[in-house]
Design a protein around this motif. Structure first.
Motif, mmCIF file in Angstrom:
data_model
loop_
_atom_site.group_PDB
_atom_site.id
_atom_site.type_symbol
_atom_site.label_atom_id
_atom_site.label_comp_id
_atom_site.label_asym_id
_atom_site.label_seq_id
_atom_site.Cartn_x
_atom_site.Cartn_y
_atom_site.Cartn_z
ATOM 1 N N LYS A 81 0.796 -1.221 0.000
ATOM 2 C CA LYS A 81 0.000 0.000 0.000
ATOM 3 C C LYS A 81 0.831 1.275 0.000
ATOM 4 N N ARG A 87 0.010 -0.241 -4.932
ATOM 5 C CA ARG A 87 -0.987 0.185 -3.938
ATOM 6 C C ARG A 87 -2.427 0.093 -4.440
ATOM 7 N N THR A 88 -2.619 0.044 -5.759
ATOM 8 C CA THR A 88 -3.985 -0.074 -6.285
ATOM 9 C C THR A 88 -4.463 -1.522 -6.376
ATOM 10 N N ASN A 112 -8.556 -3.663 1.487
ATOM 11 C CA ASN A 112 -9.856 -3.470 0.848
ATOM 12 C C ASN A 112 -10.956 -4.240 1.560
ATOM 13 N N PRO A 142 -8.318 -2.368 -11.131
ATOM 14 C CA PRO A 142 -7.514 -1.198 -11.468
ATOM 15 C C PRO A 142 -6.646 -1.477 -12.688
#
Length: 157
Positions: A81, A87-88, A112, A142
């Protein structure tokens, strides 16, 4: 179109078998890459060590246990992260820990979802099927999550 990859970071052989069986019973044909500790997970994600030649693209989701050898799940989550590209990548903490400190730390680091593994076999199977269906099929991923074809006309990557 290639199926989206799932990265399973789990050191319990029994849990790995249950998770893979549950995903298969739900007819999720996604490739599931299994790594047994946090260090191996980071090697996979950073494409280093034995994973330096793996296909490009990030997994659609990382299913991450917390109690891992070498590098624990919280350390893996913190690393992911804070990385500008990784991080996505969605991370679902899948653990037996009900400790409030673990829950708080994971959400502060940007997980998440935080899912406590049910003890009951049928509940466990249902939870995994729901996770697989949501993260591999329903959720919009993403950019960078989709695998790139292995042979792109320029040789093997």
């Amino acid at each position: 179109m290639e199926l989206k990859r799932i990265l399973l970071v789990e050191d319990s052989i029994n849990d790995v078998e249950l998770i893979l069986t549950s995903l298969a019973q739900n007819h999720l044909g996604n490739e599931v890459v299994v790594v047994r500790d946090g260090e191996e997970a980071l090697d996979y994600l950073y494409r280093r060590g034995m994973y330096r030649l793996r296909r490009e693209g990030n997994p659609v989701v990382v299913l991450l246990d917390l109690k891992l050898p070498k590098v624990n799940g919280i350390e893996v989550l913190a690393e992911l992260k804070t990385h500008p590209v990784l991080r996505t990548v969605p991370v679902v903490v899948l653990t037996s820990s009900r400790e409030e400190q673990d829950l708080t730390s994971c959400y502060e680091l940007g997980t998440n979802a935080y899912v406590v593994k049910p003890i009951d076999f049928h509940e466990f199977m249902d939870v995994i099927q729901g996770l697989g269906l949501f993260w591999a099929i329903i959720n919009e991923t993403p950019p960078g999550s989709m695998p790139v074809p292995i042979n792109n006309g320029q040789g093997i990557k």
